[in-house]
Scaffold this active site. Structure first.
Site, PDB file in Angstrom:
ATOM      1  CE  LYS A  80      -0.716   0.017   5.046  1.00 53.52           C
ATOM      2  NZ  LYS A  80      -0.033   1.268   5.356  1.00 53.52           N
ATOM      3  CG  ASP A  81       3.793   2.015   2.771  1.00 54.16           C
ATOM      4  OD1 ASP A  81       2.750   2.598   3.101  1.00 54.16           O
ATOM      5  OD2 ASP A  81       4.513   1.380   3.568  1.00 54.16           O
ATOM      6  NE  ARG A 128      -8.301   3.395   4.173  1.00 59.92           N
ATOM      7  CZ  ARG A 128      -8.496   2.627   5.248  1.00 59.92           C
ATOM      8  NH1 ARG A 128      -9.723   2.344   5.650  1.00 59.92           N
ATOM      9  NH2 ARG A 128      -7.470   2.141   5.927  1.00 59.92           N
ATOM     10  NE  ARG A 129      -6.628   2.486   9.084  1.00 63.86           N
ATOM     11  CZ  ARG A 129      -5.349   2.190   8.984  1.00 63.86           C
ATOM     12  NH1 ARG A 129      -4.433   3.053   9.425  1.00 63.86           N
ATOM     13  NH2 ARG A 129      -4.957   1.039   8.468  1.00 63.86           N
ATOM     14  NE  ARG A 146       3.978   9.576  10.059  1.00 57.37           N
ATOM     15  CZ  ARG A 146       5.198   9.862   9.596  1.00 57.37           C
ATOM     16  NH1 ARG A 146       5.573  11.116   9.441  1.00 57.37           N
ATOM     17  NH2 ARG A 146       6.038   8.878   9.308  1.00 57.37           N
ATOM     18  NE  ARG A 152       0.426   3.443  14.409  1.00 48.97           N
ATOM     19  CZ  ARG A 152      -0.006   2.992  13.228  1.00 48.97           C
ATOM     20  NH1 ARG A 152      -1.207   3.344  12.798  1.00 48.97           N
ATOM     21  NH2 ARG A 152       0.756   2.197  12.491  1.00 48.97           N
ATOM     22  CB  CYS A 237      -1.548   9.401   0.820  1.00 48.73           C
ATOM     23  SG  CYS A 237      -0.306  10.674   0.527  1.00 48.73           S
TER      24      CYS A 237
END
Length: 311
Positions: A80-81, A128-129, A146, A152, A237
């Site tokens: 996805k990156d 998106r989230r 981040r 996190r 993104c």
């Protein structure tokens, strides 16, 4: 054969690289594999959200450059990156079988998303989230967060927030059995290629031929379809967008959506692509799905999102 494998240095990136190395060694136990850790822009710059950084591929660019300079033979990425536009000469030669493509929620006491009280704080830096969370649960608050998974989780335990959203695949790859709620695709359609490990190398190299032997064809097809939707819609993104292709007995179900940054508007479509369809026709159907979304309001939402982020 001696292969230099480029990777980022985070615990998750190293776990992903280990999976690739294990598969390569199963092909040929005589291989000599050297792990080369490379810091990327995304690793160095940690005080800004990804969408606020200039350029694309902030977790990929330095690894691409090392490949082009001949300093490494292949690079391992979270797919996805990887940007949709790639440097000439590089190829994604293999993708491993997809793990979970889903988002998940972790809270300090295991409270599910539907039972969090109004004002509860969720940490995530994904546009998106954020948009999907605001759409489904506008009574909750969202703060940017981040950092790697460990960072996190530490912030969650320290009380910085009440919950964090992240990709479930990361937890699986780390081997962590942390209590979590897997979020349904109906409300939280994941990011393009989420849950997929990709191997990039120079075309027609020795590594290229070897990597094709660990490629997972079903996952490769799914990722191609998702990326074609992203290519046609654009935005990367900078835009709240979810895309997921899932192989089912009756065919490949391809779903995609574009949201406004505040989550109040969205355009979503899906199509069932017969498994027996030729590759080019599958990709054509993905293009048509993207165009349908664009014409149904998705193009306007993409432009508004880009203006909101860049302006």
């Amino acid at each position: 054969m001696h292969l230099r494998i480029g990777t980022r240095g985070s615990a998750l990136a190293l776990a992903q690289t280990k999976k690739v190395m294990e598969q390569l060694m199963r092909l040929d136990a005589e291989l000599e594999l050297e792990q080369v850790v490379i810091k990327t822009t995304g690793d160095i710059v940690r005080d800004r959200a990804l969408h606020a950084m200039k350029g694309v591929g902030v977790f990929v660019r330095e690894l691409d450059e090392a490949l082009l300079r001949g300093e490494i033979d292949l690079a391992v990425h979270s797919m996805k990156d990887i940007p949709t536009i790639r440097p000439e000469g590089l190829i994604t030669a293999a993708v491993l079988e997809r793990e979970s493509p889903y988002d998940c929620l972790i809270t300090r006491d295991g409270t599910p998303l539907s039972r969090l009280p109004p004002g509860a704080v969720i940490g995530t830096s994904s546009l998106r989230r954020v948009a999907q969370l605001r759409r489904a649960h506008p009574q909750l608050s969202v703060i940017p967060m981040r950092g790697n998974i460990t960072t996190r989780l530490r912030k969650l335990e320290e009380g910085v927030c009440d919950g964090i959203m992240l990709a479930e695949a990361g937890l699986i790859r780390m081997g962590w059995s942390i209590e979590r709620e897997v979020l349904p695709c109906e409300h939280f359609l994941p990011s393009c290629n989420q849950g997929v490990i990709a191997c990039v190398c120079m075309q027609h190299s020795d590594a290229h031929e070897l990597l094709t032997r660990i490629d997972h064809p079903i996952t490769h097809t799914e990722t191609e379809l998702e990326r074609r939707v992203m290519e046609v819609l654009g935005g990367g993104c900078l835009v709240p967008m979810g895309v997921l292709a899932q192989s089912q007995p009756e065919g490949i179900r391809l779903s995609a959506e574009v949201l406004s940054i505040d989550g109040r508007e969205h355009t979503r479509r899906e199509v069932l692509i017969p498994t027996t369809t030729e590759r080019e026709h599958k990709l054509k159907m993905a293009e048509e799905l993207a165009k349908e979304i664009a014409h149904a309001g998705g193009a306007r939402l993409i432009e508004l999102a880009k203006e909101g982020v860049e302006g």
